[in-house]
Design an enzyme around this catalytic site. Sequence first.
Site, PDB file in Angstrom:
ATOM      1  N   GLY A 234      -4.005  11.720   1.731  1.00  0.00           N
ATOM      2  CA  GLY A 234      -4.788  11.989   0.572  1.00  0.00           C
ATOM      3  C   GLY A 234      -5.468  10.614   0.347  1.00  0.00           C
ATOM      4  O   GLY A 234      -5.368   9.490   0.921  1.00  0.00           O
ATOM      5  N   HIS A 235      -6.356  10.883  -1.035  1.00  0.00           N
ATOM      6  CA  HIS A 235      -7.059   9.611  -1.429  1.00  0.00           C
ATOM      7  C   HIS A 235      -6.076   8.373  -1.776  1.00  0.00           C
ATOM      8  O   HIS A 235      -5.125   8.622  -2.351  1.00  0.00           O
ATOM      9  CB  HIS A 235      -8.016  10.082  -2.604  1.00  0.00           C
ATOM     10  CG  HIS A 235      -7.431  10.490  -3.788  1.00  0.00           C
ATOM     11  ND1 HIS A 235      -7.121  12.057  -3.925  1.00  0.00           N
ATOM     12  CD2 HIS A 235      -6.566   9.992  -4.633  1.00  0.00           C
ATOM     13  CE1 HIS A 235      -6.329  11.909  -5.101  1.00  0.00           C
ATOM     14  NE2 HIS A 235      -6.276  10.641  -5.758  1.00  0.00           N
ATOM     15  N   ASN A 236      -6.811   7.436  -1.481  1.00  0.00           N
ATOM     16  CA  ASN A 236      -6.184   5.905  -1.900  1.00  0.00           C
ATOM     17  C   ASN A 236      -4.877   5.668  -1.166  1.00  0.00           C
ATOM     18  O   ASN A 236      -4.091   4.789  -1.654  1.00  0.00           O
ATOM     19  CB  ASN A 236      -5.967   5.788  -3.578  1.00  0.00           C
ATOM     20  CG  ASN A 236      -7.360   5.827  -4.013  1.00  0.00           C
ATOM     21  OD1 ASN A 236      -7.876   6.496  -5.092  1.00  0.00           O
ATOM     22  ND2 ASN A 236      -7.652   4.503  -4.201  1.00  0.00           N
ATOM     23  N   SER A 254      -2.411   8.227  -3.174  1.00  0.00           N
ATOM     24  CA  SER A 254      -2.048   6.751  -3.547  1.00  0.00           C
ATOM     25  C   SER A 254      -0.563   6.449  -2.681  1.00  0.00           C
ATOM     26  O   SER A 254      -0.012   5.810  -3.354  1.00  0.00           O
ATOM     27  CB  SER A 254      -1.886   6.531  -4.980  1.00  0.00           C
ATOM     28  OG  SER A 254      -3.066   6.727  -5.425  1.00  0.00           O
TER      29      SER A 254
END
Length: 338
Positions: A234-236, A254
């Site tokens: 996923g993002h970050n 994250s």
Amino acid sequence: MKLKEIIDLVGGSIAGDEEFEIEGASGLEFAGSTDITFVSEAKHLPELSKSRAGAVFVKEQTDTGKIQIVHPNPGLAFAQILTHFNPTETPAPGVHPNANLDDKVTLGTDVTLCANVSVGKDSIIGDRTVLYPGVVLGERCQIGSDTIIYPNTVLYRETEIGNHVILHAGSVIGADGFSYTQDEKGRHVKIQQIGKVVIEDHVEIGANTCIDRAAFCETIIREGVKIDNLVQIGHNCEVGSHSVIVSQTGLSGSCRLGKHNIVAGQSGISDHVTLGDQVTLMARTGVFRDIPESGTYGWAPAMKIVELMRFMPTLLRLPQLASQVKEMERRLDAIEKP
């Protein structure tokens, strides 16, 4: 290739004829009389006696009729020799006439761009890098040297890839993270993802794996990480150096993984969770809270393996215990009745 030449390449010491000619490398079961194989654990020694291999890497000299190379890490030595006999084949350098390049693309020396490759403007591709058919690079991507990107892989805009990276077919790097908010009518409104993905050197990413761009700043895959097929990052997220993530695992947004983590297949890590260094997750582990201490964890929610070993016997007895409780209730009811 003589055994003494193998020693020159990988080290170790020979117990047997150093002039013996080796023509290939293979597993215990498949090796022929001119192949070299390896045994890394004592439990596999009985299989060695059945193998037709002409020579073997071992950690300690053993009683066998085969020529032995004693090496502190037989598996590593074997991997190096296997690569020596079977180097990765790539197409000849050059740009195929059907490749589509923007005028502002920068190419290093001996770059290979196969048919139907598309490279967006202001992108940079390093020396000896290979892009197989159907690879798409968005605008302002940066690809290092000696990297291989297999067919139909897509890199969205501003993705950065290091040196000696392998991206297998169908992987998607830099797609938007899954991020929405709701308006007053309950409709989902997209939150723009304006960050990017950075993949450092010596990373390998399996087929059809997806790594989302950061909402802000960077999604980072650190040096030496190995990711299997069909993994979602996923993002970050940040995956620490030399970690391994196995197939069908998902990391929510994250997440932070430390160095030398191992995440076994079909595991899931919730958003904003941090794992320390040298954490191992068994298959199908679910992680909802931070795990700062190194060790092996399993189950959902994740618990240390020592705790899980105490817990599992009781869990397996639950049907029996439930029956015993029902029987006790029946007897108590019989006693309490007038």
